[in-house]
Structures are given as C-alpha cells and as structure tokens.
Design a protein around this motif. Sequence first.
Motif, PDB file in Angstrom:
ATOM      1  N   LYS A  94      15.212 -31.085  44.393  1.00 24.33           N
ATOM      2  CA  LYS A  94      13.907 -30.460  44.515  1.00 24.33           C
ATOM      3  C   LYS A  94      13.337 -30.610  45.929  1.00 24.33           C
ATOM      4  O   LYS A  94      12.545 -29.804  46.360  1.00 24.33           O
ATOM      5  CB  LYS A  94      12.926 -31.070  43.513  1.00 24.33           C
ATOM      6  CG  LYS A  94      13.324 -30.795  42.084  1.00 24.33           C
ATOM      7  CD  LYS A  94      12.417 -31.519  41.132  1.00 24.33           C
ATOM      8  CE  LYS A  94      12.900 -31.295  39.712  1.00 24.33           C
ATOM      9  NZ  LYS A  94      12.103 -32.015  38.749  1.00 24.33           N
TER      10      LYS A  94
ATOM     11  N   ILE B  61      20.305 -32.396  31.665  1.00 22.04           N
ATOM     12  CA  ILE B  61      18.978 -32.618  32.231  1.00 22.04           C
ATOM     13  C   ILE B  61      18.403 -31.257  32.589  1.00 22.04           C
ATOM     14  O   ILE B  61      18.931 -30.550  33.446  1.00 22.04           O
ATOM     15  CB  ILE B  61      19.048 -33.543  33.455  1.00 22.04           C
ATOM     16  CG1 ILE B  61      19.606 -34.897  33.027  1.00 22.04           C
ATOM     17  CG2 ILE B  61      17.677 -33.673  34.121  1.00 22.04           C
ATOM     18  CD1 ILE B  61      20.023 -35.795  34.143  1.00 22.04           C
TER      19      ILE B  61
ATOM     20  N   THR C  13      17.790 -37.249  40.275  1.00 19.82           N
ATOM     21  CA  THR C  13      17.217 -36.115  39.545  1.00 19.82           C
ATOM     22  C   THR C  13      16.124 -35.390  40.314  1.00 19.82           C
ATOM     23  O   THR C  13      15.708 -34.313  39.910  1.00 19.82           O
ATOM     24  CB  THR C  13      16.670 -36.563  38.177  1.00 19.82           C
ATOM     25  OG1 THR C  13      15.673 -37.562  38.378  1.00 19.82           O
ATOM     26  CG2 THR C  13      17.773 -37.061  37.273  1.00 19.82           C
ATOM     27  N   ASN C  14      15.642 -35.959  41.414  1.00 19.60           N
ATOM     28  CA  ASN C  14      14.633 -35.241  42.199  1.00 19.60           C
ATOM     29  C   ASN C  14      15.111 -34.905  43.599  1.00 19.60           C
ATOM     30  O   ASN C  14      14.370 -34.300  44.361  1.00 19.60           O
ATOM     31  CB  ASN C  14      13.298 -36.002  42.239  1.00 19.60           C
ATOM     32  CG  ASN C  14      13.344 -37.299  42.995  1.00 19.60           C
ATOM     33  OD1 ASN C  14      14.293 -37.579  43.733  1.00 19.60           O
ATOM     34  ND2 ASN C  14      12.330 -38.113  42.835  1.00 19.60           N
TER      35      ASN C  14
ATOM     36  N   SER D 164      24.191 -35.816  32.438  1.00 20.66           N
ATOM     37  CA  SER D 164      24.248 -37.277  32.548  1.00 20.66           C
ATOM     38  C   SER D 164      25.135 -37.823  31.445  1.00 20.66           C
ATOM     39  O   SER D 164      25.190 -37.269  30.343  1.00 20.66           O
ATOM     40  CB  SER D 164      22.857 -37.913  32.473  1.00 20.66           C
ATOM     41  OG  SER D 164      22.319 -37.790  31.179  1.00 20.66           O
TER      42      SER D 164
ATOM     43  N   HIS E 161      15.419 -40.597  43.610  1.00 22.33           N
ATOM     44  CA  HIS E 161      16.297 -40.602  42.448  1.00 22.33           C
ATOM     45  C   HIS E 161      17.122 -39.329  42.453  1.00 22.33           C
ATOM     46  O   HIS E 161      16.669 -38.282  42.912  1.00 22.33           O
ATOM     47  CB  HIS E 161      15.486 -40.702  41.147  1.00 22.33           C
ATOM     48  CG  HIS E 161      16.348 -41.003  39.967  1.00 22.33           C
ATOM     49  ND1 HIS E 161      16.841 -40.023  39.145  1.00 22.33           N
ATOM     50  CD2 HIS E 161      16.848 -42.175  39.486  1.00 22.33           C
ATOM     51  CE1 HIS E 161      17.591 -40.567  38.202  1.00 22.33           C
ATOM     52  NE2 HIS E 161      17.609 -41.872  38.403  1.00 22.33           N
TER      53      HIS E 161
ATOM     54  N   TYR F 196      25.530 -39.252  36.868  1.00 21.83           N
ATOM     55  CA  TYR F 196      24.988 -37.901  36.951  1.00 21.83           C
ATOM     56  C   TYR F 196      26.010 -36.990  37.629  1.00 21.83           C
ATOM     57  O   TYR F 196      26.565 -37.343  38.674  1.00 21.83           O
ATOM     58  CB  TYR F 196      23.688 -37.889  37.759  1.00 21.83           C
ATOM     59  CG  TYR F 196      22.608 -38.744  37.158  1.00 21.83           C
ATOM     60  CD1 TYR F 196      21.741 -38.236  36.188  1.00 21.83           C
ATOM     61  CD2 TYR F 196      22.451 -40.071  37.540  1.00 21.83           C
ATOM     62  CE1 TYR F 196      20.753 -39.029  35.622  1.00 21.83           C
ATOM     63  CE2 TYR F 196      21.471 -40.872  36.979  1.00 21.83           C
ATOM     64  CZ  TYR F 196      20.624 -40.349  36.026  1.00 21.83           C
ATOM     65  OH  TYR F 196      19.650 -41.137  35.474  1.00 21.83           O
TER      66      TYR F 196
ATOM     67  N   ASN G 121      14.931 -30.945  33.132  1.00 22.59           N
ATOM     68  CA  ASN G 121      13.735 -31.132  33.950  1.00 22.59           C
ATOM     69  C   ASN G 121      13.560 -32.613  34.244  1.00 22.59           C
ATOM     70  O   ASN G 121      14.022 -33.469  33.478  1.00 22.59           O
ATOM     71  CB  ASN G 121      12.504 -30.594  33.216  1.00 22.59           C
ATOM     72  CG  ASN G 121      11.323 -30.403  34.137  1.00 22.59           C
ATOM     73  OD1 ASN G 121      11.446 -30.550  35.350  1.00 22.59           O
ATOM     74  ND2 ASN G 121      10.181 -30.094  33.573  1.00 22.59           N
ATOM     75  N   SER G 122      12.916 -32.912  35.327  1.00 24.01           N
ATOM     76  CA  SER G 122      12.501 -34.281  35.639  1.00 24.01           C
ATOM     77  C   SER G 122      11.257 -34.186  36.514  1.00 24.01           C
ATOM     78  O   SER G 122      11.015 -33.160  37.156  1.00 24.01           O
ATOM     79  CB  SER G 122      13.614 -35.047  36.364  1.00 24.01           C
ATOM     80  OG  SER G 122      13.818 -34.527  37.654  1.00 24.01           O
ATOM     81  N   TYR G 123      10.459 -35.218  36.495  1.00 29.20           N
ATOM     82  CA  TYR G 123       9.255 -35.190  37.316  1.00 29.20           C
ATOM     83  C   TYR G 123       8.845 -36.606  37.669  1.00 29.20           C
ATOM     84  O   TYR G 123       9.290 -37.579  37.077  1.00 29.20           O
ATOM     85  CB  TYR G 123       8.111 -34.452  36.615  1.00 29.20           C
ATOM     86  CG  TYR G 123       7.675 -35.094  35.316  1.00 29.20           C
ATOM     87  CD1 TYR G 123       6.658 -36.050  35.299  1.00 29.20           C
ATOM     88  CD2 TYR G 123       8.262 -34.745  34.110  1.00 29.20           C
ATOM     89  CE1 TYR G 123       6.258 -36.642  34.117  1.00 29.20           C
ATOM     90  CE2 TYR G 123       7.864 -35.327  32.926  1.00 29.20           C
ATOM     91  CZ  TYR G 123       6.863 -36.279  32.930  1.00 29.20           C
ATOM     92  OH  TYR G 123       6.471 -36.862  31.764  1.00 29.20           O
ATOM     93  N   GLY G 124       8.006 -36.727  38.659  1.00 34.73           N
ATOM     94  CA  GLY G 124       7.460 -38.000  39.118  1.00 34.73           C
ATOM     95  C   GLY G 124       6.494 -37.719  40.250  1.00 34.73           C
ATOM     96  O   GLY G 124       6.180 -36.566  40.556  1.00 34.73           O
TER      97      GLY G 124
END
Length: 109
Positions: A107, A90, A103-104, A3, A101, A53, A92-95
């Motif tokens: 996944k 980046i 960043t997910n 990013s 978004h 990104y 890791n990212s989570y929610g």
Amino acid sequence: MISATFIFKQKKADEEFQSLDRSIESFVENHPEYLGKDQWWDQEKGTMAVVYYFQSQKGLDALKTFSDHKTAKSQYSKWYEGYQVIIAEITNSYGDGNLDHVTNREKKN
C-alpha cells in the motif's frame, strides 16, 4: 496475498530436525512468491506459530511440494506433540501506518 500459519507444540529438536528446518526456511525465504513472516510464542500453552506470507497460492504450493518439507511432515511426530495449519487469503489489512508489516508494504509503494 496468501498466509500460511503453522502452529505447533514441539517436544524435541534434534540435529535432523534442525537441518530440515534450516533447509525449509531457506527455501521459503528465497522463493520469489515469499513476502515475509511473523513468529509468535505462547509460553502458557507451550506453542509457537509461524505465519508465512506469499504473493499467491503458487508460493504455498511450492512449499508443499518441496522435498525437505515433505520429509519433515512425514516424520512430524518425532518432533511435535501436535500441529495445526491455517491457510488464509488476505483481502484487506489496516492500521495507523506506523508499524512496518508485510500486509501494508504494498500500500505504501
């Protein structure tokens, strides 16, 4: 994923700035490494942040060497009171999965 966060306080935006900004935005959004962006406005501080990104450092390197970006950067003091750039990897990212978004997205696929 990389990013690049551009935080700036703008003092004016003339036609030259608008033209360079459109060119840079188009270059970034059409680059194969580009994944998405976020934008934030802090009215209290009068600053804006744009987070781009990229899949890898290659996307960011392409932006850094893009001719209109180099031109804009060399003349930034005409349009900005100041700026800060933050480059991050980046890892890791989570929610909860209910917010789409960049960043997910990988996944879910």
